[in-house]
Structure formats: C-alpha cells, structure tokens
Design a protein around this motif. Sequence first.
Motif, PDB file in Angstrom:
ATOM      1  N   PRO A   1       0.799  -1.237   0.000  1.00 48.16           N
ATOM      2  CA  PRO A   1       0.000   0.000   0.000  1.00 48.16           C
ATOM      3  C   PRO A   1       0.829   1.284   0.000  1.00 48.16           C
ATOM      4  N   LEU A   2       2.046   1.245   0.537  1.00 45.89           N
ATOM      5  CA  LEU A   2       2.864   2.463   0.556  1.00 45.89           C
ATOM      6  C   LEU A   2       3.339   2.865  -0.838  1.00 45.89           C
ATOM      7  N   ALA A   3       3.251   1.951  -1.794  1.00 43.16           N
ATOM      8  CA  ALA A   3       3.650   2.278  -3.167  1.00 43.16           C
ATOM      9  C   ALA A   3       2.741   3.342  -3.769  1.00 43.16           C
ATOM     10  N   PHE A   4       1.531   3.466  -3.260  1.00 46.23           N
ATOM     11  CA  PHE A   4       0.626   4.502  -3.758  1.00 46.23           C
ATOM     12  C   PHE A   4       1.076   5.893  -3.332  1.00 46.23           C
ATOM     13  N   TYR A   5       2.037   5.966  -2.425  1.00 44.86           N
ATOM     14  CA  TYR A   5       2.554   7.251  -1.975  1.00 44.86           C
ATOM     15  C   TYR A   5       3.998   7.482  -2.421  1.00 44.86           C
ATOM     16  N   LYS A   6       4.442   6.773  -3.453  1.00 39.60           N
ATOM     17  CA  LYS A   6       5.771   7.028  -4.006  1.00 39.60           C
ATOM     18  C   LYS A   6       5.800   8.422  -4.605  1.00 39.60           C
ATOM     19  N   GLY A   7       6.828   9.172  -4.291  1.00 44.81           N
ATOM     20  CA  GLY A   7       6.968  10.514  -4.827  1.00 44.81           C
ATOM     21  C   GLY A   7       6.144  11.566  -4.119  1.00 44.81           C
ATOM     22  N   VAL A   8       5.580  11.237  -2.962  1.00 41.81           N
ATOM     23  CA  VAL A   8       4.717  12.186  -2.272  1.00 41.81           C
ATOM     24  C   VAL A   8       5.509  13.370  -1.706  1.00 41.81           C
ATOM     25  N   GLY A   9       6.749  13.160  -1.315  1.00 45.34           N
ATOM     26  CA  GLY A   9       7.555  14.241  -0.723  1.00 45.34           C
ATOM     27  C   GLY A   9       7.772  15.415  -1.670  1.00 45.34           C
ATOM     28  N   PRO A  10       8.354  15.171  -2.836  1.00 46.75           N
ATOM     29  CA  PRO A  10       8.557  16.279  -3.768  1.00 46.75           C
ATOM     30  C   PRO A  10       7.248  16.924  -4.222  1.00 46.75           C
ATOM     31  N   ARG A  11       6.228  16.114  -4.454  1.00 49.33           N
ATOM     32  CA  ARG A  11       4.946  16.666  -4.900  1.00 49.33           C
ATOM     33  C   ARG A  11       4.300  17.499  -3.792  1.00 49.33           C
TER      34      ARG A  11
ATOM     35  N   CYS B   1       2.393  22.546  -1.972  1.00 47.98           N
ATOM     36  CA  CYS B   1       2.218  23.442  -0.823  1.00 47.98           C
ATOM     37  C   CYS B   1       2.801  24.824  -1.107  1.00 47.98           C
ATOM     38  N   LEU B   2       3.993  24.856  -1.680  1.00 49.45           N
ATOM     39  CA  LEU B   2       4.597  26.144  -2.005  1.00 49.45           C
ATOM     40  C   LEU B   2       3.804  26.866  -3.093  1.00 49.45           C
ATOM     41  N   GLU B   3       3.425  26.136  -4.125  1.00 55.07           N
ATOM     42  CA  GLU B   3       2.707  26.736  -5.252  1.00 55.07           C
ATOM     43  C   GLU B   3       1.370  27.338  -4.807  1.00 55.07           C
ATOM     44  N   VAL B   4       0.589  26.577  -4.081  1.00 51.11           N
ATOM     45  CA  VAL B   4      -0.735  27.053  -3.670  1.00 51.11           C
ATOM     46  C   VAL B   4      -0.601  28.142  -2.604  1.00 51.11           C
ATOM     47  N   GLY B   5       0.354  27.997  -1.702  1.00 54.67           N
ATOM     48  CA  GLY B   5       0.570  29.028  -0.688  1.00 54.67           C
ATOM     49  C   GLY B   5       0.943  30.365  -1.298  1.00 54.67           C
ATOM     50  N   ILE B   6       1.871  30.337  -2.224  1.00 55.87           N
ATOM     51  CA  ILE B   6       2.284  31.576  -2.895  1.00 55.87           C
ATOM     52  C   ILE B   6       1.132  32.156  -3.705  1.00 55.87           C
ATOM     53  N   THR B   7       0.415  31.315  -4.424  1.00 56.27           N
ATOM     54  CA  THR B   7      -0.704  31.783  -5.238  1.00 56.27           C
ATOM     55  C   THR B   7      -1.768  32.450  -4.378  1.00 56.27           C
ATOM     56  N   MET B   8      -2.121  31.832  -3.269  1.00 52.38           N
ATOM     57  CA  MET B   8      -3.174  32.385  -2.412  1.00 52.38           C
ATOM     58  C   MET B   8      -2.745  33.705  -1.775  1.00 52.38           C
TER      59      MET B   8
END
Length: 108
Positions: free
Chosen positions: A68-78, A83-90
């Motif tokens: 089940p943890l394979a569904f969260y591969k790459g979650v850190g960079p994304r 978070c940065l993109e939406v925070g800056i945009t808002m």
Amino acid sequence: ILHFALFCRNLQRNTPLKAAGSGAFAGGVSVLLFQGIDVVKSRMQGLEASKYRSTMHCITSIMQNEGPLAFYKGVGPRLTRVCLEVGITMSLYGEIVKMLNAVWKTDP
C-alpha cells in the motif's frame, strides 16, 4: 515567546501569511488524498503501461507486488511543490486584488 505571540496575532487577521498557510494546508491535503490516483495514472501513462490491462489491474498489481505504501511514491517532492505553489498563489491573489481595488472599484 514574544515572536510566537506576534506570529499568532498576525494569523488572526487576513494577512498574506494567513492566506499562504491556508493555501499550503489545502494543497497538502489534496496531495495526500489524491496521490494514489496520481501514481496509478502515471503508471498507466508510462513506458511500461502495456503491462496493465485496466485501471483495476494496475491498482491490484501495485498493491500485490509493492504494498500500500507504493501509492505514496513521490509524495515528498509533490507535497513540497504543491504546498509552495498554492501558498504563494493564495497570498499573491489577495494582495493583487487589494491593489486592483485601489485602482478600479469593483464594489457597487
């Protein structure tokens, strides 16, 4: 402690920091909720997509072969990016609206 008190008091007002924090939180929640779907989509669009017969076959293959943890591969960079993109945009959106309202009144 004084800095923390000032930080908390600023969060009670509608500030760019509050908008950025709210946006980053909302972006983070969306990443955590939909990361599994994104992994399945990426696998089915990738170079080895031909080994999956359907979406359900892809999901069951990932679960059986990688867990089940394979569904969260790459979650850190994304998570960081969103978070940065939406925070800056808002935070920028609120400030730009304030600037534009000073030039063009949109209220009747």
